[in-house]
Structures are given as C-alpha cells and as structure tokens.
Design a protein around this motif. Structure first.
Motif, short mmCIF file in Angstrom:
data_model
loop_
_atom_site.label_atom_id
_atom_site.label_comp_id
_atom_site.label_asym_id
_atom_site.label_seq_id
_atom_site.Cartn_x
_atom_site.Cartn_y
_atom_site.Cartn_z
N TRP A 37 0.80 -1.04 0.11
CA TRP A 37 -0.14 0.17 0.02
C TRP A 37 0.85 1.32 0.01
N TYR A 63 -1.65 6.04 2.98
CA TYR A 63 -2.98 5.48 2.74
C TYR A 63 -3.10 4.54 3.94
N GLY A 93 -0.32 1.94 5.06
CA GLY A 93 0.52 1.53 3.87
C GLY A 93 2.23 2.10 4.03
N TRP A 96 0.41 7.92 -1.71
CA TRP A 96 -1.11 8.15 -1.73
C TRP A 96 -1.82 9.31 -2.38
N ALA A 118 -4.87 2.02 -4.18
CA ALA A 118 -4.25 1.28 -3.19
C ALA A 118 -3.62 0.19 -3.81
N ASP A 119 -4.25 -0.79 -4.59
CA ASP A 119 -4.09 -2.00 -4.71
C ASP A 119 -3.23 -2.20 -6.22
#
Length: 495
Positions: A266, A270, A303, A381, A396-397
């Motif tokens: 991540w 985030y 993350g 992020w 995020a993925d």
C-alpha cells in the motif's frame, strides 16, 4: 458518318459493360429486396466481483457456422458478483433486473422468443460451491427463476469449470481475430494461413492460460482437443483458482496480518480498516486463517510503500520449488514451452493500462515491467490521488497488482525478453469484449461447427469463372476493334 460513329461507340460501350461486369463479380450478390435480418443471443458473465451482460448479433442467413458474430450492446450489473449474495440469494436475482430490462430494449421485440439467454458463473461461484454447496444451489435457483420470467429463450444458468473458462476465452479471442475463418473479397469463407494466439485471463478469483501446443502434454488434465471448421487443435489450458486479482489481494492481506505491522504494497499515506471476516472467510486464505480469530474484529492498516517487501510477499504466493513433471509453471502444474503470440485481457489489461496511461511508464519488456511496478510502489497516496482521482477505490491495490502480474508472467508462465513482446494487452477485439462469454454462446448455439466449413459466394464457382472469362474476352475484342478502327482512320487520313 453515323456508321463511323457507331463503329467507334460500339466497342467502347462493350468495354464499359465488361468492366462493370468485372466489378459486379467482385461483389457477393445479396438479396436486396429487404435488409438482412439479425438474430441475437444474450450471455450473462457472472464473475466473482461483478456480472456483465453481453448482447450479441449475427446475420440470420449465416447462422450455419460461418457468420461473424458481433457485440450489439453490453451492461454492467451494479453490485458484487452473484456469489456475494450467498446469505440473500433473492438479491442475486434482483441485481440482474436492470440489465435484463435493457436487453428487452436492445433486442427487437419480435426476436425475444427466439433469442437464447444464458448465464455462466465462474470462479466466485466455484469457490462458493466448494465451501457452501447449499448456498451455491440457492443462488443459482433464484437466478434461474428470475431469468425464466423474461420472454427470451432461457437455456439455463450453470457454473463453468476453470478449464471451460480458459478454453472458451481462447475460442473467443481467436474467433474475433479471424484466426479460424475469414471472409474473403470474393464473398467466400477461408482459413487464414496463420496460427492461433494464446489467451490469458486474470479475473477476480482465478487466472487462466491457454495456448495451442505441439509439445507433449504430460498431464492429461491440461490438454483439450478441439475440431473447429474442419481443423484439429491441440490446446494446453490451466486455471489457477485463488490467483485472480481479488483473491490474491486477500491472500496478501492475510500474509501482512501474520508478519507485518504495515502493508508494504500500500502507498505511504494510505490507511484502511480491515475486517478479519472479509480476509479469512475465503477458502483461498484457509491455510493462513488463525484457529481462534475473532470474526467481528477489525484492524487498521497503513501503507509503507516498500517495493522490496511487497515483491517478497507476492513471491510467497507461488511455489516454484517443486515440480513432478519435466517442467512446470508453479504449484507443481505442468506447462509446455510457450508458443506463438498471446493476448492478455481482463485485469491484465487494466493493470498494464494504468502503468502506461496513468503512470506514463513504458512496459514493453520484462525489465521495464519490473521497473514500472517498483516505481508505482514508491509513489505516495497523495500523488496517486492527484494522478487518478476517479480510480480512488482501486488505487491502493495497483502496486500489488503490478507486482503480481510481473511475477505471474515472468516467473510463473516463464515469459522472457524474447517472448514477452509477443503479448498484446487488450480489452477488446474491434468493438467486442474479449472473454469467455462469446465463446460460450458460439459453442451452445453450435455456431462453430466441428466438420468442414461451408462456403458462401454471390454465385457458384463455375458460373463465376465462366462470366469472368466472357467479360475479359469482351474487353479484349473491344480493344482490338478500337485499335483496328484507329489504324484504319489513320490510313485514310494519310491518303
């Protein structure tokens, strides 16, 4: 004087008529008394994360297996896949209503009773059927009941095997690329002298690789023999359950909860709440499930954006150490040497598209893909939100997805610097989405015959050839007449 004019005009007129005839012979003759009539077919692709409806059409007179089917329209069902309604089966059926109502408009009303309607469920329902067969049966029963209420020719809803999904995706890709059969300029169908392409699908719960091979298949479970348009195909296929994008992310989360306090895949900045039930309820994470975990518990994860640790976490999802065959992909699964070109779709396409269009990174080689995945994992992020605010729910993925795609293709399927450039990452072929749905409908409506293909021309071959010769002779005679007249006129002028 009039005779001379007639002598000149006659061969010219014959020449024009002959040229017009040749042009007409190059165009297949059709019945122009009324426009072509279309037939339709509807397929609901009930995937693990969502359901899509595809409406296909083809010219009625070509239903005998040589007509080209095209995508007429599509509709994405709101909500999750039908497997997510295990506790409320009736809601699975209700979720389809909006798209089914669209199909009522997209297909002409007079065609409703003869339009086949199918639903095929993939890895999400395969997983549910493994863990809770009763819930799986209830969901399918509810869906069957709803689809039966519509005025189409409903032909059932069923769960596809992983092998079915892989092979049908391969059929769809090669059908759309006209690798089986092609329509020629003279109005005939013929087999192109080119090979087929391999197909790679990355769904939510499983991933498939399928390609034609001449090598010996050491595991009979991975070999399928097909007879299409009078030609035999020997195809290798394998479906890896639990290696789809969504299930892979769950397995990564389970690994993070076991060994790390932050999520290395991540981005920095985030954080999110993780409900343990969502992580461990899947059969894909059963091996990582704590024996006494609290199903109602939740944890907050942040993350850390560490590409090295992320790569190690992803690598742990694969078993490259054991192989009971001469060669394997991973997890002791036999795979012959890669051959030919490949087309990669679904999450393969979306991941590569994000790297290229959003991150502006080149991915034309395995080295570039690895570098691009690393660069993505290093982004914050805040920066990702700035680059793609419309994709907030998935941002995020992408680091984990890119790292997974790299390892799956390079270490799993064994693509290298020579074979990787032969992969085309595509969402569609022409205007038609690539996936198993079209192949499924072609198979169930018998539109791809096993025997010899049929040929269609505007005229039969003998008549066409005779007319062609006649028109050529008329042109030659006309040219000779014109030449002779010109020479005669020149002689008379000289006198």
């Amino acid at each position: 004087m009039a005779r001379k004019v007639l002598t000149v005009l006659l061969p010219l007129l014959l020449c024009v008529i002959a040229f017009a005839g040749l042009l007409l012979l190059s165009i297949p003759i059709r019945n122009v008394r009324e426009p072509p009539s279309y037939k339709y077919g509807i397929v609901l692709d009930a995937g693990s994360s969502h359901t899509s409806m595809f409406v296909y059409k083809w010219i009625e007179e070509k239903e005998n297996g040589t007509g080209i089917v095209s995508q007429h329209s599509m509709c994405d069902v709101h909500g999750g896949g039908i497997s997510s309604y295990a506790e409320n089966p009736s809601e699975a059926a209700e979720s389809l209503v909006e798209c089914l109502n669209q199909a009522l408009k997209d297909v002409p009303k007079k065609r409703h009773p003869i339009t086949p309607l199918y639903l095929g469920a993939t890895a999400g329902m395969r997983l549910l059927n493994l863990t809770n067969p009763a819930a799986s049966a209830s969901v399918l029963s509810s869906v069957n009941e709803m689809l039966s209420k519509y005025p189409f020719d409903f032909r059932g809803a069923r769960i596809l095997s992983g092998q079915d999904e892989g092979v049908l995706g391969w059929v769809t890709a090669n059908y759309l690329l006209e690798n089986f059969i092609k329509y020629g300029w003279a109005g005939e169908w013929f087999r192109p002298k080119r090979g087929t392409v391999g197909a790679m699908d990355l769904g939510g719960a499983s991933t498939q690789i399928t390609f034609e091979t001449a090598s010996q298949t050491e595991d009979p479970a991975n070999e399928v023999r097909l007879q299409l348009y009078g030609k035999s195909y020997r195809v290798y296929t394998h479906s890896f359950l639990c290696y789809g994008r969504d299930q892979m992310l769950k397995k990564l989360l389970a690994g993070v909860l076991q060994r790390h306090s932050t999520h290395p895949c991540w981005p920095v900045g985030y954080s999110a709440k993780v409900f343990l039930k969502d992580v461990y309820s899947s059969p894909c994470t059963s091996a990582q499930r704590p024996p006494d975990y609290d199903v109602s518990a939740e944890v907050t994860l942040s993350g850390s954006g560490n590409p090295i640790l992320c790569q190690q976490l992803v690598s742990d999802l694969f078993n490259f150490s054991s192989c009971s065959f001469s060669q394997c992909s991973f997890n002791d699964v036999f795979q012959p040497p890669l051959s030919g070109n490949f087309i990669a779709f679904s999450a393969f396409y979306y991941t590569m598209d994000f790297l290229q269009k959003v991150m502006k990174l080149p991915v034309t080689s395995t080295a570039e893909l690895r570098t691009a995945a690393k660069a993505l994992c290093n982004e914050s992020w805040e920066k990702l939100l700035e680059l793609a605010p419309s994709q907030k729910s998935r941002l995020a993925d992408y680091c984990a997805s890119a790292t997974f795609v790299h390892q799956l293709l390079v270490q799993g399927y064994r693509f290298d610097e020579h074979t990787f450039p032969r992969i085309a990452f595509q969402k569609k072929a022409g205007d038609t989405s690539i996936g198993w749905a079209l192949g499924y409908m072609l198979n169930l409506t018998n539109m791809i015959p096993a025997g010899q293909m049929h040929f269609h021309k505007g005229t039969d071959h003998a008549t066409w050839a005779v007319l062609l010769l006649i028109f050529i002779m008329i042109i030659l005679i006309s040219l000779v007449m014109i030449f002779c007249f010109a020479r005669s006129s020149k002689t008379q002028s000289a006198i």
